[in-house]
Write a protein that holds these residues in place. Structure first.
Motif, PDB file in Angstrom:
ATOM      1  N   TYR A 227       0.809  -1.213   0.000  1.00  0.00           N
ATOM      2  CA  TYR A 227       0.000   0.000   0.000  1.00  0.00           C
ATOM      3  C   TYR A 227       0.849   1.274   0.000  1.00  0.00           C
ATOM      4  CZ  TYR A 227      -3.348  -3.613   1.106  1.00  0.00           C
ATOM      5  OH  TYR A 227      -4.090  -4.763   1.057  1.00  0.00           O
ATOM      6  N   GLY A 228       2.148   1.118  -0.284  1.00  0.00           N
ATOM      7  CA  GLY A 228       3.034   2.278  -0.429  1.00  0.00           C
ATOM      8  C   GLY A 228       3.113   3.168   0.805  1.00  0.00           C
ATOM      9  N   ALA A 229       3.126   2.566   1.992  1.00  0.00           N
ATOM     10  CA  ALA A 229       3.141   3.364   3.221  1.00  0.00           C
ATOM     11  C   ALA A 229       4.547   3.785   3.627  1.00  0.00           C
ATOM     12  CB  ALA A 229       2.481   2.589   4.359  1.00  0.00           C
ATOM     13  N   ALA A 230       5.575   3.139   3.039  1.00  0.00           N
ATOM     14  CA  ALA A 230       6.962   3.454   3.392  1.00  0.00           C
ATOM     15  C   ALA A 230       7.838   3.441   2.141  1.00  0.00           C
ATOM     16  CB  ALA A 230       7.498   2.428   4.392  1.00  0.00           C
TER      17      ALA A 230
ATOM     18  N   LYS B  97       0.595  10.968  12.160  1.00  0.00           N
ATOM     19  CA  LYS B  97       1.370  10.216  11.163  1.00  0.00           C
ATOM     20  C   LYS B  97       1.248   8.697  11.379  1.00  0.00           C
ATOM     21  CE  LYS B  97       5.368  11.108   9.200  1.00  0.00           C
ATOM     22  NZ  LYS B  97       6.810  11.419   9.033  1.00  0.00           N
ATOM     23  N   LEU B  98       1.350   8.293  12.645  1.00  0.00           N
ATOM     24  CA  LEU B  98       1.244   6.856  12.924  1.00  0.00           C
ATOM     25  C   LEU B  98      -0.165   6.354  12.577  1.00  0.00           C
ATOM     26  CD1 LEU B  98       2.644   4.309  13.941  1.00  0.00           C
ATOM     27  CD2 LEU B  98       1.891   4.889  16.264  1.00  0.00           C
ATOM     28  N   SER B  99      -1.144   7.196  12.878  1.00  0.00           N
ATOM     29  CA  SER B  99      -2.523   6.871  12.555  1.00  0.00           C
ATOM     30  C   SER B  99      -2.700   6.718  11.037  1.00  0.00           C
ATOM     31  CB  SER B  99      -3.406   7.989  13.109  1.00  0.00           C
ATOM     32  OG  SER B  99      -4.746   7.701  12.902  1.00  0.00           O
ATOM     33  N   ALA B 100      -2.083   7.620  10.285  1.00  0.00           N
ATOM     34  CA  ALA B 100      -2.166   7.558   8.815  1.00  0.00           C
ATOM     35  C   ALA B 100      -1.525   6.270   8.282  1.00  0.00           C
ATOM     36  CB  ALA B 100      -1.486   8.776   8.201  1.00  0.00           C
TER      37      ALA B 100
ATOM     38  N   ARG C  93      -3.507   3.461   6.199  1.00  0.00           N
ATOM     39  CA  ARG C  93      -3.050   3.034   4.877  1.00  0.00           C
ATOM     40  C   ARG C  93      -3.023   1.507   4.762  1.00  0.00           C
ATOM     41  NH1 ARG C  93       0.307   5.287   0.739  1.00  0.00           N
ATOM     42  NH2 ARG C  93      -0.414   7.306   1.465  1.00  0.00           N
ATOM     43  N   LEU C  94      -2.709   0.843   5.871  1.00  0.00           N
ATOM     44  CA  LEU C  94      -2.687  -0.625   5.863  1.00  0.00           C
ATOM     45  C   LEU C  94      -4.099  -1.226   5.992  1.00  0.00           C
ATOM     46  CD1 LEU C  94       0.380  -0.245   6.048  1.00  0.00           C
ATOM     47  CD2 LEU C  94       0.451  -2.064   7.751  1.00  0.00           C
ATOM     48  N   GLY C  95      -5.093  -0.354   6.047  1.00  0.00           N
ATOM     49  CA  GLY C  95      -6.471  -0.840   6.031  1.00  0.00           C
ATOM     50  C   GLY C  95      -7.162  -0.858   7.385  1.00  0.00           C
TER      51      GLY C  95
END
Lengths: 311, 311
Positions: A31-34, A165-168, A172-174
């Protein structure tokens, strides 16, 4: 306006590549989170397997190297190991880095980890409520957190850039993100997770020890209810030992309530109180309906374990 | 050599068209186990629905008419209702007819039904171990008994033509047939089914009554273990009230064992006995493996309730 698919973190460091850690690695990439994923595990065998699977950009047993330059570090090791890992990585955390975890208890994690965290880093404990009864890097999958809850228990209040940011990242991981205090988390999980596991472990142990009914009979006729308990009683022993040792008070409190209710229920059976039994069994049915309505389970009968339906 | 698909019975009479009765009707027709199926239910509404579904050849609330001429009669009503139904149908049973049932307890069924059965009929109690948490004629399906056990508890010994025929009927519906005494059946089911349901009902009740944790939190975070209990705690209240009232001694005995073990487990948590916890949790994991190996559950993680796996 930022691209919705822009990475949320530059370098995510994952310590511990079991079911959860390897699922985060897979999910963060899918999911392109990192931009980059660094992985570390105390077991050389696990590191080798992670390299074979190719689910991280760098994999090493060296903790310092793994966390260096990371803007998000997540401890994915058993609860009992978090304090020691935090002590080792603390000097290598980048200024402004977020340190988080995935442990099933939060009060004990705070007590063990917080003392090591430098003032320049943000420590935000987290608990993604997702899993299967399998363990290890091969057991993970990218969609594990889809439509599951992830609870954050920030110590410094529930807002602020780091929490956002951590919440985002988890969104992103669903996952659906919720924040609460560590103490309340431990009470909620004691009843929704720890007590059910305790009871499941206990009943499976009881059934295995009987003399009048053989173990092979218990297994053979398990479809009548017993097997529903065996799935959760097959969860990772190390993880669960640590959970019970680290959430002792809340678990013993909930066990006390369970026991009181069981005494009342036992009396209903002994005295033949059919109306009392019927009333309880009707009330519990309504709770099941709410769980299905809220999408936390499927309404499919028997969880699809029966043979396929056909007329 | 007889055609393998030749009907086993001429006229099968089913009393009670809930989940089990309607599944037998569908299965008997789908697998050609009966030439004709007669259905009866105390509820006119259920009778009407059975006619709409078209799963029986004749459907009436008249018990006498339903059993007349039947060579197999199966009581598919709650355990507590079997005695009264047996009393009413007894004078209308054909000579040589087999009378059976599907109740989850067997000792109490024998005590309630046997006194009414005429010497010319064969009474063979039976218990197909299959089901879902749904009830009613719409909930049934033809493949419900596939690869599930059906226990027969004949009073006059485990062989004889009548036992062989009833056994053939259940085998045709896909079940694996086992015979044992009614007393042993009740003990085996007390541990594999009745105790698990009792515990599940109890824990769901406990969780619903807490003040510190709201019911909405319990539902929200149920995926962490609790929801596995809610499925069986959603089973039919009437059926389960009757089971506990009719297998009281075996259930209270098993509950006593469970309680002893729980006391020991509670002590391990309170004293911080990590080795003891780890040993128990490892032992219970092995039992899960055996259940999967014997095909009584699938190895799919989380019973496929997670989002589909994809990398």
């Amino acid at each position: 306006m930022a691209d919705a698919r822009a990475p949320i973190f530059e370098k995510v460091a994952l310590i511990g590549l079991g079911l959860i850690g390897s699922s985060i690695a897979r999910g963060a990439r899918a999911y392109g989170a990192a931009t980059r994923i660094a992985a570390s595990d105390a077991s050389e065998q696990v590191c080798a397997r992670v390299r074979e699977l190719g689910i991280a950009d760098e994999t090493t047993a060296d903790l310092a190297q793994t966390v260096t330059g990371a803007d998000l570090v997540i401890l994915c090791v058993p609860v009992g190991a978090c304090g020691e890992v935090a002590r080792v990585i603390a000097p290598h955390l980048s200024p402004g880095a977020i340190l988080s975890d995935v442990g099933s208890v939060k009060g004990a994690i705070v007590a063990q980890v917080a003392p090591h965290v430098p003032a320049s880093a943000h420590f935000i404990p987290a608990h993604p409520i997702a899993g299967t009864e399998y363990s290890g890097p091969d057991a993970g999958f990218a969609t594990l957190f889809q439509n599951r809850w992830c609870i954050l228990t920030p110590q410094d209040g529930f807002d602020g850039e780091a929490v956002r940011k951590l919440s985002a990242f988890w969104t992103r991981l669903g996952a659906n993100v919720e924040t609460m205090s560590a103490t309340h988390h431990d009470l909620v999980l004691a009843v929704t997770s720890h007590l059910p596991h305790l009871i499941a472990y206990n009943i499976v142990g009881t059934a295995a020890d009987l003399e009048e009914v053989t173990q092979s009979e218990v297994i053979k006729f398990s479809a009548s209810g017993f097997r529903d308990f065996t799935r959760i009683a097959a969860s990772d022993p190390t993880m669960w030992r640590d959970i019970f040792l680290n959430n002792k008070d809340a678990v013993l409190e909930m066990l006390g309530r369970f026991d009181e209710d069981l005494t009342a229920l036992r009396r209903m059976i002994r005295t033949g109180d059919g109306d009392g039994l019927f009333a309880l069994f009707t009330r519990t049915r309504a709770i099941r309906r709410s769980i299905i309505e809220q999408g936390q389970d499927t309404a499919a009968p028997d969880f699809g374990r029966s043979a396929p339906r056909e007329e």
